[in-house]
Design an enzyme around this catalytic site. Structure first.
Site, PDB file in Angstrom:
ATOM      1  N   GLN A  60       0.858  -1.193   0.000  1.00 25.03           N
ATOM      2  CA  GLN A  60       0.000   0.000   0.000  1.00 25.03           C
ATOM      3  C   GLN A  60       0.889   1.237   0.000  1.00 25.03           C
ATOM      4  O   GLN A  60       1.752   1.381   0.872  1.00 25.03           O
ATOM      5  CB  GLN A  60      -0.907   0.026   1.236  1.00 25.03           C
ATOM      6  CG  GLN A  60      -1.909   1.173   1.172  1.00 25.03           C
ATOM      7  CD  GLN A  60      -2.764   1.316   2.413  1.00 25.03           C
ATOM      8  OE1 GLN A  60      -2.235   1.494   3.507  1.00 25.03           O
ATOM      9  NE2 GLN A  60      -4.071   1.259   2.270  1.00 25.03           N
ATOM     10  N   TYR A  90      -5.554  10.596   4.892  1.00 22.41           N
ATOM     11  CA  TYR A  90      -4.173  10.863   4.452  1.00 22.41           C
ATOM     12  C   TYR A  90      -4.230  11.692   3.161  1.00 22.41           C
ATOM     13  O   TYR A  90      -5.327  12.060   2.720  1.00 22.41           O
ATOM     14  CB  TYR A  90      -3.407   9.543   4.305  1.00 22.41           C
ATOM     15  CG  TYR A  90      -3.226   8.860   5.652  1.00 22.41           C
ATOM     16  CD1 TYR A  90      -2.224   9.291   6.530  1.00 22.41           C
ATOM     17  CD2 TYR A  90      -4.076   7.852   6.071  1.00 22.41           C
ATOM     18  CE1 TYR A  90      -2.077   8.708   7.778  1.00 22.41           C
ATOM     19  CE2 TYR A  90      -3.934   7.253   7.320  1.00 22.41           C
ATOM     20  CZ  TYR A  90      -2.928   7.690   8.175  1.00 22.41           C
ATOM     21  OH  TYR A  90      -2.787   7.133   9.416  1.00 22.41           O
ATOM     22  N   ARG A 116      -7.780  -6.007  12.293  1.00 19.00           N
ATOM     23  CA  ARG A 116      -7.575  -6.339  13.708  1.00 19.00           C
ATOM     24  C   ARG A 116      -7.689  -7.833  14.008  1.00 19.00           C
ATOM     25  O   ARG A 116      -6.877  -8.352  14.802  1.00 19.00           O
ATOM     26  CB  ARG A 116      -8.542  -5.513  14.575  1.00 19.00           C
ATOM     27  CG  ARG A 116      -8.175  -4.035  14.607  1.00 19.00           C
ATOM     28  CD  ARG A 116      -9.289  -3.187  15.178  1.00 19.00           C
ATOM     29  NE  ARG A 116     -10.431  -3.129  14.287  1.00 19.00           N
ATOM     30  CZ  ARG A 116     -11.597  -2.579  14.583  1.00 19.00           C
ATOM     31  NH1 ARG A 116     -11.768  -2.039  15.779  1.00 19.00           N
ATOM     32  NH2 ARG A 116     -12.579  -2.551  13.712  1.00 19.00           N
ATOM     33  N   CYS A 122     -10.704 -11.332  18.133  1.00 18.60           N
ATOM     34  CA  CYS A 122     -10.551  -9.888  18.329  1.00 18.60           C
ATOM     35  C   CYS A 122     -11.810  -9.326  19.006  1.00 18.60           C
ATOM     36  O   CYS A 122     -12.931  -9.602  18.580  1.00 18.60           O
ATOM     37  CB  CYS A 122     -10.344  -9.206  16.982  1.00 18.60           C
ATOM     38  SG  CYS A 122     -10.355  -7.418  17.080  1.00 18.60           S
ATOM     39  N   CYS A 139     -11.033  -3.930  21.006  1.00 14.81           N
ATOM     40  CA  CYS A 139     -10.688  -3.040  22.125  1.00 14.81           C
ATOM     41  C   CYS A 139      -9.886  -1.842  21.620  1.00 14.81           C
ATOM     42  O   CYS A 139      -9.745  -0.846  22.316  1.00 14.81           O
ATOM     43  CB  CYS A 139      -9.884  -3.796  23.182  1.00 14.81           C
ATOM     44  SG  CYS A 139      -8.213  -4.250  22.651  1.00 14.81           S
TER      45      CYS A 139
HETATM   46  C1  FMN Z   1      -3.263  -0.897  14.094  1.00 17.99           C
HETATM   47  C2  FMN Z   1      -3.942  -0.501  12.833  1.00 17.99           C
HETATM   48  C3  FMN Z   1      -3.201   0.022  11.764  1.00 17.99           C
HETATM   49  C4  FMN Z   1      -3.827   0.356  10.552  1.00 17.99           C
HETATM   50  N1  FMN Z   1      -3.078   0.783   9.494  1.00 17.99           N
HETATM   51  C5  FMN Z   1      -3.665   0.999   8.294  1.00 17.99           C
HETATM   52  C6  FMN Z   1      -2.882   1.306   7.129  1.00 17.99           C
HETATM   53  O1  FMN Z   1      -1.655   1.364   7.159  1.00 17.99           O
HETATM   54  N2  FMN Z   1      -3.557   1.520   5.965  1.00 17.99           N
HETATM   55  C7  FMN Z   1      -4.931   1.407   5.875  1.00 17.99           C
HETATM   56  O2  FMN Z   1      -5.487   1.591   4.789  1.00 17.99           O
HETATM   57  N3  FMN Z   1      -5.676   1.105   6.945  1.00 17.99           N
HETATM   58  C8  FMN Z   1      -5.088   0.874   8.129  1.00 17.99           C
HETATM   59  N4  FMN Z   1      -5.847   0.490   9.205  1.00 17.99           N
HETATM   60  C9  FMN Z   1      -7.307   0.271   9.028  1.00 17.99           C
HETATM   61  C10 FMN Z   1      -7.587  -1.203   8.733  1.00 17.99           C
HETATM   62  O3  FMN Z   1      -6.992  -1.616   7.525  1.00 17.99           O
HETATM   63  C11 FMN Z   1      -9.111  -1.491   8.627  1.00 17.99           C
HETATM   64  O4  FMN Z   1      -9.643  -0.689   7.613  1.00 17.99           O
HETATM   65  C12 FMN Z   1      -9.844  -1.240   9.949  1.00 17.99           C
HETATM   66  O5  FMN Z   1      -9.068  -1.723  11.035  1.00 17.99           O
HETATM   67  C13 FMN Z   1     -11.209  -1.927  10.004  1.00 17.99           C
HETATM   68  O6  FMN Z   1     -11.115  -3.312   9.763  1.00 17.99           O
HETATM   69  P1  FMN Z   1     -11.145  -4.429  10.937  1.00 17.99           P
HETATM   70  O7  FMN Z   1     -12.459  -4.311  11.650  1.00 17.99           O
HETATM   71  O8  FMN Z   1     -11.003  -5.747  10.204  1.00 17.99           O
HETATM   72  O9  FMN Z   1      -9.997  -4.156  11.839  1.00 17.99           O
HETATM   73  C14 FMN Z   1      -5.238   0.186  10.425  1.00 17.99           C
HETATM   74  C15 FMN Z   1      -5.970  -0.319  11.499  1.00 17.99           C
HETATM   75  C16 FMN Z   1      -5.350  -0.664  12.678  1.00 17.99           C
HETATM   76  C17 FMN Z   1      -6.165  -1.236  13.807  1.00 17.99           C
END
Ligand code: FMN
Length: 393
Positions: free
Chosen positions: A100, A170, A345, A367, A370
């Site tokens: 990315q 961003y 997550r 998960c 949290c």
């Molecule tokens: C620790 C952390 C770091 C993340 N870093 C990025 C990132 O570098 N680029 C991005 O597009 N989204 C990033 N996200 C967002 C996740 O890709 C995702 O969109 C979001 O956590 C929701 O999905 P989930 O419920 O499966 O966690 C990050 C999320 C977390 C928790």
């Protein structure tokens, strides 16, 4: 056989299943943006765990676009080429890997990096308490070129695809949003001109990687902030990208100030409590507490947007956000609301989750949302699961 584990092809890249590790900032790079042994370990675990496609945490396309101290760099040949052993390890497990590429824009952590953030307009960052500088046209044009060059490096290093980060506030998302793009020149003023930066970045990337290399984009659909990006504009952007030749779109939402919409669940209180300045501590604590009642965890929280968008989007759609149960993921795929299911997550907690489901243990992801893992993107901590409790029944 579950649809989750059926292969899927994006522009010649065949994935062994429909499960994607969504981009997740690792903070496992050196100060020069080069992956360290920690990154190698992290990606080996993810590849062994069974995801079909792994997307790296965002990597900056130039130094001004660096968002955090230990973030991946895509700004030099050496930084990207250093991923080669990781790419090979991922391939050994039959998985595919995309990098990315991003620019931090107004959300670059200017205090820890010691430089002023660059943004479409000088709209203050109310999480960092910093004031970015509006970019000159020359800087904008150079940044477009830098995205192209970074994509070229990604392809040359052997990655299977590149993902353009146009989400979460961003730089690219910052240009798309009327809240953060107040320009009245060729790069802002109406939806067409706000879209222009992403369009130019996409063209530069495509020029560099050629017509057959998979180019993906993660796009904000909504900022969840008064005056911010709304689906009316973002859906248009999604369709325009598809017409231009984008190969697959991942959808998300939220910006720094509304980050709990990106990662719904518990508010990340250390962001407030670890501020040294008492006024900042108080303001962030109040903001988090005000936001919390509207951003509690819900399963598949961007699904309503996918349902609406997918009905007319001619390219594969990747859905992220709160997907925790295989039955829910399967139902989304079976209904045709998305083509791939993306998780962040759950795979921090359990990199082996895809293989666990494949093996027939279909318990939900462990998960608990949290959000303590936000220590990585928000406070510079190492990416890991910080949950110490036991999962509620
Ligand atoms: C620790 C952390 C770091 C993340 N870093 C990025 C990132 O570098 N680029 C991005 O597009 N989204 C990033 N996200 C967002 C996740 O890709 C995702 O969109 C979001 O956590 C929701 O999905 P989930 O419920 O499966 O966690 C990050 C999320 C977390 C928790």
């Amino acid at each position: 056989m579950s649809l989750l584990f059926e292969p899927f092809t994006i522009q010649g890249m065949t994935l062994k299943n429909r499960l994607v590790r969504s981009a997740t900032q690792e903070n496992t790079a050196s100060l020069g943006g080069v992956p360290t042994d920690d990154a190698r370990r992290l990606y080996r675990r993810l590849a062994r765990g069974g995801a079909g496609l792994i997307v790296t945490g965002h990597a900056y396309v130039n130094r001004a676009g660096q968002a955090a101290l230990l973030q991946n760099g895509a700004h030099t040949d050496a930084a990207v080429a250093a991923w080669r052993p990781i790419i090979e390890a991922v391939h050994e497990h039959g998985a595919r890997i995309a990098m990315q590429i991003a620019h931090g824009g107004r959300q670059a952590q200017s205090h820890s990096l010691g430089r002023r953030a660059l943004a479409p307009s000088a709209v203050p960052n109310f999480v960092e308490f910093s004031w970015p500088r509006s970019m000159t046209e020359g800087e904008i044009e150079q940044t477009v070129q830098d995205f192209g060059a970074a994509a070229g490096r990604v392809k040359a290093a052997g990655f299977d695809a590149v993902q353009i980060h146009a989400a979460h506030g961003y730089l690219i998302a910052g240009f798309l949003s009327p809240l953060t793009n107040r320009r009245r020149d060729g790069w802002g003023g109406d939806p067409e001109r706000r879209f222009r930066f992403l369009a130019e970045v996409y063209r530069a990337v495509r020029r560099e990687v050629g017509p057959t290399f998979p180019v993906l984009c993660k796009l904000n659909l909504k900022d969840f902030f008064f005056g911010g990006l709304s689906p009316r504009e973002s859906f248009l952007a999604a369709h325009r990208l598809a017409e231009m030749g984008l190969d697959a779109l991942e959808i998300s939402g939220g910006i720094y100030e509304t980050g709990l919409h990106t990662t719904r669940g518990d508010p990340f209180m250390p962001l407030a409590r670890e501020q040294k300045n008492p006024l900042k501590r108080l303001l962030l604590e109040v903001a988090l507490r005000l936001e919390a009642p509207r951003t509690g965890f819900e399963e598949a929280y961007f699904l309503p947007y996918a349902v609406e968008l997918k009905a007319s989007l001619p390219i594969p759609l990747i859905l992220v956000g709160g997907i925790r149960r295989p039955e829910v993921a399967e139902a989304i795929l079976e209904a045709g609301h998305a083509d791939l299911i993306s998780m962040s997550r759950p795979l921090i907690r359990e990199p082996g989750l895809p293989n666990r489901w494949l093996a027939g243990n279909r318990e939900p992801a462990q998960c608990v949302s949290c959000n303590q893992c936000l220590r990585a993107p928000m406070l510079g901590g190492r990416l890991q699961c910080y949950w110490k409790g036991t999962k509620p029944a």
